[in-house]
Design a protein around this motif. Structure first.
Motif, PDB file in Angstrom:
ATOM      1  N   ASP A 100       0.871  -1.177   0.000  1.00 59.59           N
ATOM      2  CA  ASP A 100       0.000   0.000   0.000  1.00 59.59           C
ATOM      3  C   ASP A 100       0.906   1.223   0.000  1.00 59.59           C
ATOM      4  N   VAL A 101       1.535   1.469  -1.159  1.00 53.64           N
ATOM      5  CA  VAL A 101       2.565   2.515  -1.238  1.00 53.64           C
ATOM      6  C   VAL A 101       2.108   3.747  -2.018  1.00 53.64           C
ATOM      7  N   GLY A 102       0.850   3.768  -2.413  1.00 52.63           N
ATOM      8  CA  GLY A 102       0.326   4.949  -3.068  1.00 52.63           C
ATOM      9  C   GLY A 102       0.581   4.993  -4.563  1.00 52.63           C
ATOM     10  N   PRO A 103       0.358   6.162  -5.179  1.00 49.84           N
ATOM     11  CA  PRO A 103       0.398   6.291  -6.639  1.00 49.84           C
ATOM     12  C   PRO A 103       1.777   6.116  -7.257  1.00 49.84           C
ATOM     13  N   VAL A 104       2.856   6.138  -6.449  1.00 41.59           N
ATOM     14  CA  VAL A 104       4.199   5.995  -7.018  1.00 41.59           C
ATOM     15  C   VAL A 104       4.354   4.682  -7.771  1.00 41.59           C
TER      16      VAL A 104
ATOM     17  N   ILE B 232       8.923   2.193   2.004  1.00 43.80           N
ATOM     18  CA  ILE B 232       9.021   1.660   0.640  1.00 43.80           C
ATOM     19  C   ILE B 232       8.637   2.733  -0.376  1.00 43.80           C
ATOM     20  N   ALA B 233       7.564   3.464  -0.101  1.00 42.01           N
ATOM     21  CA  ALA B 233       7.145   4.542  -1.003  1.00 42.01           C
ATOM     22  C   ALA B 233       8.241   5.600  -1.121  1.00 42.01           C
ATOM     23  N   HIS B 234       8.878   5.912  -0.011  1.00 40.25           N
ATOM     24  CA  HIS B 234       9.962   6.892  -0.007  1.00 40.25           C
ATOM     25  C   HIS B 234      11.126   6.416  -0.868  1.00 40.25           C
TER      26      HIS B 234
END
Length: 345
Positions: free
Chosen positions: A102-106, A275-277
């Motif tokens: 669940d890391v968003g739009p990236v 992870i998103a970062h």
């Protein structure tokens, strides 16, 4: 009097709460040592910590080590984020050690090859596997650069080759690609074992799992040729050692450096944020410059001088070969036992 006591109690509570808030929790990230560990510690951790109060700890170990830790801690995981090469990562997901991403739009900015189909892991970096060789040794012996997996069997390299063992991703790739170069496949590994047993084995100085030892064997001149990855080759060249990296004509195999939020522990939401970062364009560029790992975010723009030796850009990424890790993992235990019995005795 009562009012004074209440104010003192409130003040005591506040004083006690501030250090606890400042300390936060600890996010444990487990992954390979060497250049990747240095890059994450120097580039990613400080940037992430500037946005969060939580402490970050890195647990170094190769993919096999990290997978073993997850198995040992099953049901009470201490690791929050696991960094594992794509092959063992498929095993980790199958064993239930990863939870949905669940890391968003990236995620929409990533190359397709980086988005694993399980939905619980993905590749945050890419590298290609091929040959690293000593320019000095090859020039001294008037040897041409290696061009094929079958070059590993050339008698002139007797005692001069270093290959990681079969419990290492590069070792598996070597066996599979040698099998394919001799008419085999993941489902028919026999030609690979025959080639290593009858032709390649006598050329191998060591089946070495340690990146540091691999580097030492090449720099000391004990080894002249190794099967390794593009990021390791860059780190070796950056050390000042005269070396080169080439893909075999049969194709370089892509290795996706996988990452997943670990299931079965405290399941901190910071794992997803970390992870998103790491997938953001800025961090992708910083990691690539520091480690030689190619970015998976299509928006990560590397300067030309930092692109050498890595699969950078859509054109190069499309040219890399993949191997069937599901089929490999199905047979890997049997291969390992046979390898120890017949090859690495």
């Amino acid at each position: 009097m009562l009012r004074s006591l209440l104010l003192a109690a409130v003040a005591a509570c506040v004083t006690h709460a501030i250090p606890a808030l400042a300390e936060g929790t600890t996010l444990y990230v487990a992954g390979s040592g060497g250049s990747m560990e240095k890059a994450i510690r120097s580039e990613v951790f400080p940037s992430f910590a500037s946005k969060h109060r939580d402490k970050l700890e890195y647990v170094a170990g190769n993919s096999t080590d990290v997978l073993a830790k997850l198995q040992a801690q099953k049901g009470s995981q201490q690791i929050d984020v696991a960094i594992i090469d794509d092959g063992p990562m498929a095993q980790a997901v199958a064993l239930g050690f990863c939870r949905p991403l669940d890391v968003g739009p990236v995620v929409n900015d990533l190359y397709d090859i980086a988005r694993f189909p399980d939905g619980k892991s993905l590749a945050f970096a890419l590298l290609g596997s091929g040959f690293v060789y000593s320019k000095e040794a090859f020039a001294k012996n008037n040897w041409p650069a290696p061009t094929s997996w079958n070059d590993l069997a050339d008698p002139k390299f007797k005692g001069k080759i270093v290959i990681p063992p079969l419990n290492n991703t590069y070792g598996v790739i070597s066996l599979v690609q040698v099998a394919k170069a001799n008419g085999g496949s993941e489902k028919n590994i026999e030609p690979g074992f025959i080639a290593f047993k009858d032709k390649i084995g006598s050329n191998v100085l060591a089946y070495e799992p340690s990146p540091g030892k691999m580097t030492e064997l090449l720099q000391s001149g004990q080894a002249a040729l190794a099967v390794w990855g593009s990021s390791r080759a860059k780190a070796l060249a950056d050390s000042g050692f005269a070396s080169d990296f080439v893909y075999p004509k049969e194709g370089g195999v892509v290795i996706g450096v996988g990452i997943c939020p670990v299931a079965g522990g405290k399941e901190s939401p910071l794992a997803q944020q970390f992870i998103a970062h790491l997938l953001s364009p800025d961090m992708q560029v910083a990691m690539s410059k520091a480690s030689g790992l190619a970015p998976v975010n299509k928006k990560a723009e590397l300067p030309p001088e930092n692109r050498a030796g890595m699969p950078y850009g859509s054109e190069q990424v499309a040219q890399l070969k993949t191997i069937d890790w599901v089929e490999i993992n199905r047979q890997r235990d049997d291969w390992n036992k046979r390898w120890v019995r017949e090859i690495e005795r």
